[in-house]
Enzyme design. Structure first.
Site, PDB file in Angstrom:
ATOM      1  N   ASN A  48       2.234  54.672  78.366  1.00 33.02           N
ATOM      2  CA  ASN A  48       2.673  54.764  79.764  1.00 33.02           C
ATOM      3  C   ASN A  48       1.470  54.588  80.682  1.00 33.02           C
ATOM      4  O   ASN A  48       0.354  55.031  80.386  1.00 33.02           O
ATOM      5  CB  ASN A  48       3.448  56.069  80.047  1.00 33.02           C
ATOM      6  CG  ASN A  48       2.711  57.331  79.673  1.00 33.02           C
ATOM      7  OD1 ASN A  48       1.868  57.337  78.780  1.00 33.02           O
ATOM      8  ND2 ASN A  48       3.029  58.426  80.342  1.00 33.02           N
ATOM      9  N   GLU A  50       0.579  55.138  84.623  1.00 30.33           N
ATOM     10  CA  GLU A  50       1.069  55.727  85.883  1.00 30.33           C
ATOM     11  C   GLU A  50       0.300  55.166  87.073  1.00 30.33           C
ATOM     12  O   GLU A  50      -0.656  54.407  86.923  1.00 30.33           O
ATOM     13  CB  GLU A  50       0.967  57.253  85.784  1.00 30.33           C
ATOM     14  CG  GLU A  50       1.820  57.782  84.637  1.00 30.33           C
ATOM     15  CD  GLU A  50       1.924  59.295  84.591  1.00 30.33           C
ATOM     16  OE1 GLU A  50       1.088  59.994  85.206  1.00 30.33           O
ATOM     17  OE2 GLU A  50       2.871  59.771  83.930  1.00 30.33           O
ATOM     18  N   CYS A  59       6.745  53.052  81.743  1.00 31.77           N
ATOM     19  CA  CYS A  59       6.874  53.780  80.478  1.00 31.77           C
ATOM     20  C   CYS A  59       6.210  53.024  79.334  1.00 31.77           C
ATOM     21  O   CYS A  59       6.098  51.792  79.358  1.00 31.77           O
ATOM     22  CB  CYS A  59       8.348  53.974  80.129  1.00 31.77           C
ATOM     23  SG  CYS A  59       9.223  55.118  81.182  1.00 31.77           S
ATOM     24  N   GLU A  61       7.371  52.371  76.397  1.00 26.24           N
ATOM     25  CA  GLU A  61       8.267  51.401  75.747  1.00 26.24           C
ATOM     26  C   GLU A  61       8.206  50.055  76.453  1.00 26.24           C
ATOM     27  O   GLU A  61       8.135  48.995  75.818  1.00 26.24           O
ATOM     28  CB  GLU A  61       9.716  51.904  75.775  1.00 26.24           C
ATOM     29  CG  GLU A  61       9.970  53.167  74.977  1.00 26.24           C
ATOM     30  CD  GLU A  61       9.816  54.435  75.796  1.00 26.24           C
ATOM     31  OE1 GLU A  61       8.905  54.485  76.672  1.00 26.24           O
ATOM     32  OE2 GLU A  61      10.584  55.373  75.570  1.00 26.24           O
ATOM     33  N   CYS A  92      14.029  56.578  78.156  1.00 22.66           N
ATOM     34  CA  CYS A  92      14.762  56.779  79.418  1.00 22.66           C
ATOM     35  C   CYS A  92      15.775  55.648  79.617  1.00 22.66           C
ATOM     36  O   CYS A  92      15.752  54.624  78.911  1.00 22.66           O
ATOM     37  CB  CYS A  92      13.788  56.864  80.591  1.00 22.66           C
ATOM     38  SG  CYS A  92      13.151  55.265  81.134  1.00 22.66           S
ATOM     39  N   CYS A  95      14.335  52.144  80.214  1.00 23.27           N
ATOM     40  CA  CYS A  95      13.793  51.524  78.994  1.00 23.27           C
ATOM     41  C   CYS A  95      14.920  51.089  78.071  1.00 23.27           C
ATOM     42  O   CYS A  95      14.811  50.051  77.402  1.00 23.27           O
ATOM     43  CB  CYS A  95      12.838  52.470  78.288  1.00 23.27           C
ATOM     44  SG  CYS A  95      11.290  52.651  79.195  1.00 23.27           S
TER      45      CYS A  95
HETATM   46  N1  THU Z   1       7.673  58.197  79.732  1.00 26.75           N
HETATM   47  C1  THU Z   1       7.518  57.186  78.828  1.00 26.75           C
HETATM   48  O1  THU Z   1       6.523  56.469  78.830  1.00 26.75           O
HETATM   49  N2  THU Z   1       8.506  56.998  77.920  1.00 26.75           N
HETATM   50  C2  THU Z   1       9.561  57.836  77.739  1.00 26.75           C
HETATM   51  O2  THU Z   1      10.379  57.602  76.850  1.00 26.75           O
HETATM   52  C3  THU Z   1       9.717  58.996  78.621  1.00 26.75           C
HETATM   53  C4  THU Z   1       8.831  59.042  79.805  1.00 26.75           C
HETATM   54  C5  THU Z   1       6.570  58.431  80.694  1.00 26.75           C
HETATM   55  C6  THU Z   1       6.845  58.060  82.105  1.00 26.75           C
HETATM   56  C7  THU Z   1       5.861  58.946  82.836  1.00 26.75           C
HETATM   57  O3  THU Z   1       4.587  58.301  82.826  1.00 26.75           O
HETATM   58  C8  THU Z   1       5.754  60.177  81.969  1.00 26.75           C
HETATM   59  O4  THU Z   1       6.248  59.811  80.694  1.00 26.75           O
HETATM   60  C9  THU Z   1       6.549  61.376  82.486  1.00 26.75           C
HETATM   61  O5  THU Z   1       7.875  61.028  82.721  1.00 26.75           O
END
Ligand code: THU
Length: 136
Positions: A48, A50, A59, A61, A92, A95
């Protein structure tokens, strides 16, 4: 198409775990890793990423999938996700929709900080999905 050898799945899961170490998650402090297995047998990983403008967070994925697609590999057999949690978590909704675009039959494997894991399919996570074929 989806009997993936156990050793390949283990490699995919390991790639997801390793990718989490590269996570850029200063805001959530939730380091996620993912890896995708393409029909060509290649594995692409991602984390991920940010942003100070929170809505732009990507994310793990989707990072992994976009990396595969950007390298010319558009068909996914499996997606593994690692979250730093005691229990495995599922991708999520956004994704799931992106996985559907490139791997509507994909196996989805979730692993975490414990030995617990979940194996399911994209079809089970996003039934009756809207996808490329709906656009004709
Ligand atoms: N996140 C992912 O990368 N994948 C997931 O399946 C769930 C959430 C990340 C998004 C964000 O950077 C952090 O986790 C908190 O939601």
């Amino acid at each position: 198409m989806n009997k993936i050898p156990a050793a390949t799945l283990r490699r995919l899961e390991k790639a997801a775990r390793t990718a989490a170490r590269k996570s850029y998650s200063p805001y959530s402090k939730f380091a996620v890793g993912a890896a995708v297995l393409t029909v060509s047998g290649k594995i692409y990983a991602g984390c991920n990423v940010e942003n100070a403008s929170y809505g732009l967070c990507n994310c793990a994925e989707r990072t992994a999938i976009f990396s595969a697609v950007a390298t010319g590999h558009k068909t996914l057999r499996a997606v593994a996700v690692f979250t730093p949690t005691p229990l495995p978590t599922m991708p999520c909704g956004a994704c799931r929709q992106v996985i559907n675009e490139f791997g509507p039959q994909a196996l989805v494997v979730s692993v975490c900080d414990s030995a617990q894991r979940i194996e399911t399919t994209l079809d089970a996570l996003l039934p009756a999905a809207f996808g490329p074929r709906d656009l004709g």
